[in-house]
Design an enzyme around this catalytic site. Structure first.
Site, short mmCIF file in Angstrom:
data_model
loop_
_atom_site.label_atom_id
_atom_site.label_comp_id
_atom_site.label_asym_id
_atom_site.label_seq_id
_atom_site.Cartn_x
_atom_site.Cartn_y
_atom_site.Cartn_z
N SER B 200 -1.53 5.09 3.30
CA SER B 200 -2.60 4.39 4.02
C SER B 200 -2.62 4.86 5.47
O SER B 200 -1.57 4.97 6.11
CB SER B 200 -2.34 2.89 3.95
N CYS B 326 3.72 -20.55 4.70
CA CYS B 326 2.66 -21.13 5.51
C CYS B 326 1.80 -20.11 6.22
O CYS B 326 0.70 -20.41 6.63
CB CYS B 326 3.27 -22.08 6.54
#
Lengths: 335, 400
Positions: B200, B326
């Site tokens: 990438s 979270c």
């Protein structure tokens, strides 16, 4: 990066009442290790008055978990246990100016810790009955557990009803596949349990989501109002709200001359009178302006004006009138 | 305020030289490489040059082994789908428990929709692959083996060359997701049996939206995106010329800086780890300290939660990353750390600091200076924390 309000940041970076409360006589310990939250809430309760004189917390969790814990202590200090128990998780979120949908469970943890602490004070055993599921609707923060509970409690069998009761799917509708899956699997379980008939159960793929018009207003799902309950008692055949075009195309009973115009207006007035108390409860109202053929012109006022749920309300009222008059009607709101 | 960017495994800053190389391809060099005129031919030459730059970085034998894509995820998807289509008599895939979602989600989907069998090989506490389990899963039913070269969260390296040799023994194709490895460690594909490799652009100071899949000459390949004849019919769609040119330049620069990465950047990383471990109790480095990328440090702070750490770090101008649930919006902490059997209370507090060639000694000083106070503050609020090296024994929450 989460979009936290300034209030959340304030209560995270400089939390009030963090730490151990030595003189605590009520302690609530809750947590969900899988999602990385745990909270110990410590209260000092005056045995005479049952007023919470001091509250402190310790929290293992993210920014919004710490902020929610701190907010909870600020809300409850000075309240009696009875008043404190009336606080909902939404109150905690509201105190913080809102929480991202994915983070609403942080406020639920605060709510549960309070319940647990009060139970501890009263010498009772607190049982956690909160089940979390995968977040389905990101627009309104509705998880699979909430949908399942609403479906079971109200015997919901269509995606549109699910949106109506929980707001899930009332926004971008990209969660439709998931919503439909939860509904279908819950209905299937309900059929096995004998709660609904097999033919009532929702079948995957039987609704084209492009036809869904229901939009819900921003804000987390709030408890159902009484008008929702009334509408839930609609006959099963009317459970899917017919699109306006279908109503217009249906054979008109009025044209058969079964009802005179006066009879029709009287019945419409009666129907609206039955609905108005529920609208008023939500701070709204409606009044009949005119009837022209199958078009019923009503004026919405109070909280109904500008409410994005107004179209849902109108659909509900429309169905109620259709059932009452036994003829297709279309409610047209006028300003 | 001083800002310190230590999240280079998430994405990197575009090198100014890369941007400069790209800019003409947004303006005067706007042609379509397929066109039969001067506008097209200039662009075609630039794409060829970029292909050769990427070829060099990978040590590939031929430039035509490089297929430009939109990034790592597309390359991973393409490799898996092509391998299964090219070997219709085989319907099993082998992968590891710590792969990127670009691999794991794709395979889970294929398992569900096409009934392929996926062997997920576990890792040990240091994140090293269970080679015995891998050997046991290998058979002539396996179409593809796909193992990442370097783990994005811990930096742990898999011995991909040896793993590829084992795959060869049963005639399976071997793919590696090398998104985190390319540009950070030396790679010489022509001397390996690796069949396919994903990379990438934005992980090596190139632009976002560009990547490549290396496909060794002779490997059966089935195009997944249908259309024109671009990339020798392997990936249809008009070439992303500015992106390709940028990736080429980034590859060239990565080669220039490879030694720096292996020595100076590794020294920065080591100093950061040492500094934190000396000053903060109850924390440890995850992954295999001897087999890993030179730029990645993943430190698990026990009894506190990662998002809270990141918010505090952010306020101190430090950008890092976390394996905590979270931060992702999911309910589970990092699947990588869970696969390594790291306890929840530590996995939630795992914090990743990932360096690049743009980091300095002063960056490390700043982090070492502010981290201890942040950890102290959060631990003082944690019900699990009862002092250094001691978990609070009286805290017994009712778990949901």
């Amino acid at each position: 990066m989460w979009d936290y309000t300034d209030k959340v940041k304030e209560y995270f970076f400089d939390p009030k009442n963090a730490g151990v409360l030595e003189e605590a006589n009520a302690v609530g310990e809750v947590g969900a290790i899988s999602c990385g939250d745990a909270l110990k809430l410590m209260l000092a309760v005056d045995p005479e008055t049952e007023v919470i004189t001091a509250a402190k917390f310790q929290t293992f969790g993210c920014g919004s978990a710490i902020a929610s814990s701190s907010a909870l202590t600020e809300i409850i200090i000075g309240k009696t246990l009875e008043d404190a128990l009336k606080i909902s998780n939404q109150d905690i979120a509201d105190f913080l100016g809102g929480l991202p949908p994915e983070k609403m469970h942080c406020s639920v943890m605060g709510y549960e810790a309070l319940q647990a602490a009060v139970a501890n004070y009263r010498g009772e055993e607190w049982q956690d009955d909160h089940e979390e599921g995968e977040l389905v609707c990101k627009c309104f923060g509705v998880d699979a557990g909430m949908i399942e509970r609403a479906v079971r409690a109200n015997k919901l069998t269509t995606p549109e009803q699910v949106t109506f009761y929980t707001k899930a799917g009332g926004g971008c509708l990209t969660c439709f596949d998931k919503l439909e899956e939860v509904l279908a699997s819950t209905n299937a379980a309900m059929v096995t349990e004998g709660l609904i008939m097999a033919e009532e159960a929702y079948r995957l793929g039987s609704v084209d989501p492009r036809q869904l018009k229901t939009k819900a207003k921003p804000g987390a799902a709030k408890p159902k109002t009484d008008i929702d309950q009334v509408m839930a008692k609609r006959p099963p055949t009317a459970s899917a709200m017919p699109p306006a075009s279908a109503v217009a195309a249906a054979p008109s009973l009025a044209s058969t001359g079964r009802l005179t115009t006066v009879q029709k207006i009287r019945l419409i007035e009666e129907g609206l009178e039955e609905v108005r108390p529920f609208l008023k409860k939500d701070g709204g109202d409606c009044e009949l302006i005119d009837v022209d053929g199958s078009n019923v012109y009503v004026k919405l006022s109070g909280a109904c004006t500008g409410c994005q749920m107004a179209s849902v309300t109108i659909n509900g009222v429309q169905e109620r009138l259709i059932a009452k008059l036994g003829m297709p009607l279309r409610i047209v709101p006028v300003s | 305020m001083r800002t310190v960017y230590l999240d280079n495994n998430a994405t990197t800053a575009v090198d100014p030289a890369v941007l400069e190389a790209m800019l003409p391809y947004f303006t005067e060099q706007f042609g379509n490489a397929s066109s039969m005129h001067a506008f097209g031919s200039a662009v075609g030459a630039a794409i060829k040059a970029a292909r050769q730059q990427v070829q060099k970085l990978l040590g590939a034998e031929f430039d035509h082994e490089i297929v430009f894509t939109s990034g790592g995820t597309e390359s991973d998807n393409m490799a898996i789908l092509s391998a299964l289509e090219a070997s219709p008599e085989r319907d099993e895939v082998i992968t590891s428990a710590v792969e990127h979602p670009a691999i794991l989600s794709t395979l889970a989907h294929l398992e569900k929709t096409r009934g392929i069998k996926v062997h997920v090989i576990p890792v040990d506490k240091k994140g090293m692959l269970d080679i015995a389990a891998y050997r046991a899963a290998l058979s002539e039913r396996v179409a593809l083996v796909t193992f990442m070269w370097a783990n994005n969260e811990t930096g742990t390296l898999f011995p991909v060359v040896e793993l590829a040799e084992l795959a060869k023994e049963v005639g399976a194709l071997f793919h590696t997701d090398a998104v985190q490895a390319v540009g950070k460690i030396a790679i010489d594909l022509k001397s390996t049996p690796i069949d396919m490799l994903s990379l990438s652009g934005h992980k090596l100071h190139g632009p976002k939206g560009i990547g490549a899949l290396y496909v060794k000459r002779g490997v059966r390949f089935r195009s997944q995106q249908k259309g024109g004849q671009q990339e020798r019919g392997r990936r249809a769609g008009t070439e992303n010329t500015p992106g390709i040119v940028g990736l080429g330049k980034a590859a060239e620069l990565a080669m220039l800086h490879m030694d720096d990465e292996a020595t100076r950047v590794a020294a920065l990383r080591d100093r950061l780890e040492k500094g934190i471990l000396q000053r903060v109790p109850s924390c440890f480095v995850t992954g295999n300290p001897h087999e890993r990328l030179p730029n990645t440090a993943n430190i698990a702070f026990e009894y506190i939660e990662g998002e809270a750490i990141l918010l505090m770090l952010n306020r101190a101008g430090i950008a890092a990353s976390s394996g905590s649930a979270c931060t992702s919006g999911s309910l589970e902490p990092s699947h990588v750390l869970r696969a390594m059997d790291i306890p929840y209370t530590a996995a939630h507090g795992a914090t990743r600091f990932s360096f690049s060639r743009f980091n300095t000694d002063a960056d490390v000083d700043h982090v070492i200076e502010v981290v201890p106070a942040i950890i102290d503050k959060l631990r003082a609020m944690s019900p699990f924390w009862a002092g250094a090296n001691e978990k609070a024994k009286d805290f017994k929450p009712v778990y949901a």
